[in-house]
Design a protein around this motif. Structure first.
Motif, mmCIF file in Angstrom:
data_model
loop_
_atom_site.group_PDB
_atom_site.id
_atom_site.type_symbol
_atom_site.label_atom_id
_atom_site.label_comp_id
_atom_site.label_asym_id
_atom_site.label_seq_id
_atom_site.Cartn_x
_atom_site.Cartn_y
_atom_site.Cartn_z
ATOM 1 N N ASP A 3 0.831 -1.207 0.000
ATOM 2 C CA ASP A 3 0.000 0.000 0.000
ATOM 3 C C ASP A 3 0.862 1.252 0.000
ATOM 4 O O ASP A 3 1.958 1.281 0.540
ATOM 5 C CB ASP A 3 -0.908 0.004 1.221
ATOM 6 N N GLY A 4 0.323 2.305 -0.585
ATOM 7 C CA GLY A 4 1.013 3.589 -0.589
ATOM 8 C C GLY A 4 2.160 3.681 -1.564
ATOM 9 O O GLY A 4 2.996 4.564 -1.449
ATOM 10 N N ARG A 5 2.185 2.794 -2.547
ATOM 11 C CA ARG A 5 3.298 2.792 -3.493
ATOM 12 C C ARG A 5 2.870 3.147 -4.912
ATOM 13 O O ARG A 5 3.583 2.888 -5.872
ATOM 14 C CB ARG A 5 3.975 1.421 -3.495
ATOM 15 N N HIS A 6 1.695 3.758 -5.047
ATOM 16 C CA HIS A 6 1.208 4.163 -6.357
ATOM 17 C C HIS A 6 0.717 5.607 -6.295
ATOM 18 O O HIS A 6 0.225 6.049 -5.266
ATOM 19 C CB HIS A 6 0.068 3.242 -6.816
ATOM 20 N N VAL A 7 0.873 6.317 -7.410
ATOM 21 C CA VAL A 7 0.373 7.679 -7.541
ATOM 22 C C VAL A 7 -0.350 7.792 -8.874
ATOM 23 O O VAL A 7 -0.160 6.977 -9.771
ATOM 24 C CB VAL A 7 1.499 8.743 -7.478
ATOM 25 N N VAL A 8 -1.168 8.814 -8.994
ATOM 26 C CA VAL A 8 -1.777 9.156 -10.271
ATOM 27 C C VAL A 8 -1.043 10.383 -10.792
ATOM 28 O O VAL A 8 -0.888 11.372 -10.073
ATOM 29 C CB VAL A 8 -3.281 9.443 -10.126
ATOM 30 N N VAL A 9 -0.556 10.277 -12.023
ATOM 31 C CA VAL A 9 0.137 11.385 -12.673
ATOM 32 C C VAL A 9 -0.808 11.967 -13.719
ATOM 33 O O VAL A 9 -1.315 11.239 -14.573
ATOM 34 C CB VAL A 9 1.433 10.911 -13.361
ATOM 35 N N ALA A 10 -1.067 13.255 -13.642
ATOM 36 C CA ALA A 10 -1.908 13.945 -14.619
ATOM 37 C C ALA A 10 -1.027 14.856 -15.467
ATOM 38 O O ALA A 10 -0.302 15.691 -14.934
ATOM 39 C CB ALA A 10 -2.986 14.763 -13.916
ATOM 40 N N GLU A 11 -1.075 14.635 -16.776
ATOM 41 C CA GLU A 11 -0.401 15.505 -17.750
ATOM 42 C C GLU A 11 -1.529 16.264 -18.441
ATOM 43 O O GLU A 11 -2.255 15.701 -19.248
ATOM 44 C CB GLU A 11 0.392 14.689 -18.747
ATOM 45 N N ILE A 12 -1.664 17.526 -18.105
ATOM 46 C CA ILE A 12 -2.829 18.312 -18.511
ATOM 47 C C ILE A 12 -2.439 19.299 -19.605
ATOM 48 O O ILE A 12 -1.505 20.077 -19.450
ATOM 49 C CB ILE A 12 -3.409 19.066 -17.295
ATOM 50 N N GLY A 13 -3.175 19.253 -20.713
ATOM 51 C CA GLY A 13 -2.961 20.225 -21.786
ATOM 52 C C GLY A 13 -1.858 19.857 -22.751
ATOM 53 O O GLY A 13 -1.146 20.733 -23.232
ATOM 54 N N LEU A 14 -1.718 18.572 -23.071
ATOM 55 C CA LEU A 14 -0.731 18.156 -24.065
ATOM 56 C C LEU A 14 -1.208 18.570 -25.458
ATOM 57 O O LEU A 14 -2.359 18.359 -25.807
ATOM 58 C CB LEU A 14 -0.564 16.634 -24.030
ATOM 59 N N THR A 15 -0.333 19.181 -26.227
ATOM 60 C CA THR A 15 -0.665 19.559 -27.605
ATOM 61 C C THR A 15 0.519 19.252 -28.495
ATOM 62 O O THR A 15 1.647 19.099 -28.026
ATOM 63 C CB THR A 15 -0.998 21.056 -27.742
ATOM 64 N N LYS A 16 0.254 19.191 -29.795
ATOM 65 C CA LYS A 16 1.333 18.887 -30.730
ATOM 66 C C LYS A 16 2.116 20.130 -31.152
ATOM 67 O O LYS A 16 3.191 20.020 -31.698
ATOM 68 C CB LYS A 16 0.783 18.181 -31.967
ATOM 69 N N ASN A 17 1.571 21.309 -30.880
ATOM 70 C CA ASN A 17 2.192 22.528 -31.387
ATOM 71 C C ASN A 17 2.785 23.451 -30.335
ATOM 72 O O ASN A 17 3.283 24.504 -30.668
ATOM 73 C CB ASN A 17 1.167 23.323 -32.213
ATOM 74 N N ARG A 18 2.701 23.066 -29.057
ATOM 75 C CA ARG A 18 3.279 23.941 -28.033
ATOM 76 C C ARG A 18 3.705 23.111 -26.829
ATOM 77 O O ARG A 18 3.224 22.005 -26.628
ATOM 78 C CB ARG A 18 2.309 25.042 -27.610
ATOM 79 N N TYR A 19 4.602 23.692 -26.067
ATOM 80 C CA TYR A 19 5.066 23.051 -24.850
ATOM 81 C C TYR A 19 4.301 23.611 -23.668
ATOM 82 O O TYR A 19 3.573 24.568 -23.788
ATOM 83 C CB TYR A 19 6.564 23.308 -24.651
ATOM 84 N N GLY A 20 4.485 23.015 -22.514
ATOM 85 C CA GLY A 20 3.921 23.601 -21.318
ATOM 86 C C GLY A 20 2.766 22.859 -20.699
ATOM 87 O O GLY A 20 1.945 23.481 -20.040
ATOM 88 N N ALA A 21 2.680 21.559 -20.916
ATOM 89 C CA ALA A 21 1.629 20.805 -20.225
ATOM 90 C C ALA A 21 1.864 20.907 -18.725
ATOM 91 O O ALA A 21 2.991 20.953 -18.249
ATOM 92 C CB ALA A 21 1.650 19.347 -20.663
ATOM 93 N N GLU A 22 0.776 20.939 -17.988
ATOM 94 C CA GLU A 22 0.859 20.981 -16.532
ATOM 95 C C GLU A 22 0.936 19.546 -16.011
ATOM 96 O O GLU A 22 0.165 18.685 -16.434
ATOM 97 C CB GLU A 22 -0.378 21.677 -15.973
ATOM 98 N N ILE A 23 1.859 19.291 -15.088
ATOM 99 C CA ILE A 23 2.044 17.953 -14.518
ATOM 100 C C ILE A 23 1.666 18.005 -13.045
ATOM 101 O O ILE A 23 2.137 18.872 -12.303
ATOM 102 C CB ILE A 23 3.511 17.476 -14.642
ATOM 103 N N ARG A 24 0.822 17.060 -12.635
ATOM 104 C CA ARG A 24 0.424 16.947 -11.225
ATOM 105 C C ARG A 24 0.544 15.485 -10.810
ATOM 106 O O ARG A 24 0.335 14.589 -11.613
ATOM 107 C CB ARG A 24 -1.024 17.379 -11.025
ATOM 108 N N THR A 25 0.836 15.272 -9.539
ATOM 109 C CA THR A 25 0.840 13.912 -8.998
ATOM 110 C C THR A 25 0.004 13.884 -7.722
ATOM 111 O O THR A 25 -0.013 14.844 -6.958
ATOM 112 C CB THR A 25 2.259 13.404 -8.683
#
Length: 92
Positions: A3-25
């Motif tokens: 238990d307690g050994r997993h997280v959810v990673v969110a990569e928010i706003g991925l696009t093919k033409n720009r950088y800067g997706a927001e990463i949250r865990t």
């Protein structure tokens, strides 16, 4: 792993033409809790972690460890967000 050994990673706003997706865990949790958290986040139950756009379609990839949220037209989306259940290998 235990238990307690997993997280959810969110990569928010991925696009093919720009950088800067927001990463949250998320906080560490069990595999079952992480899978449930990811599904509920995609459904809108955790808006402080991930807020799904109204015009988006959610897709489950594989068993229950990854979700893609497609915003805009599916053949040429405006933006993608990816939520992934990840196994924590080394905690610092």
């Amino acid at each position: 792993m235990g238990d307690g050994r997993h997280v959810v990673v969110a990569e928010i706003g991925l696009t093919k033409n720009r950088y800067g997706a927001e990463i949250r865990t998320s906080e560490p949790m069990s595999l079952e809790e992480a899978r449930e958290f990811a599904l509920n986040a995609v459904r809108g139950d955790h808006p402080d972690f991930y807020r799904r756009p109204q015009n988006a379609v959610a897709l489950r990839v594989g068993a229950a460890d990854q979700y893609l949220v497609v915003e805009g037209h599916r053949l040429s989306p405006d933006s993608l967000s990816r939520l992934t259940v990840a196994d924590v290998l080394d905690a610092v």
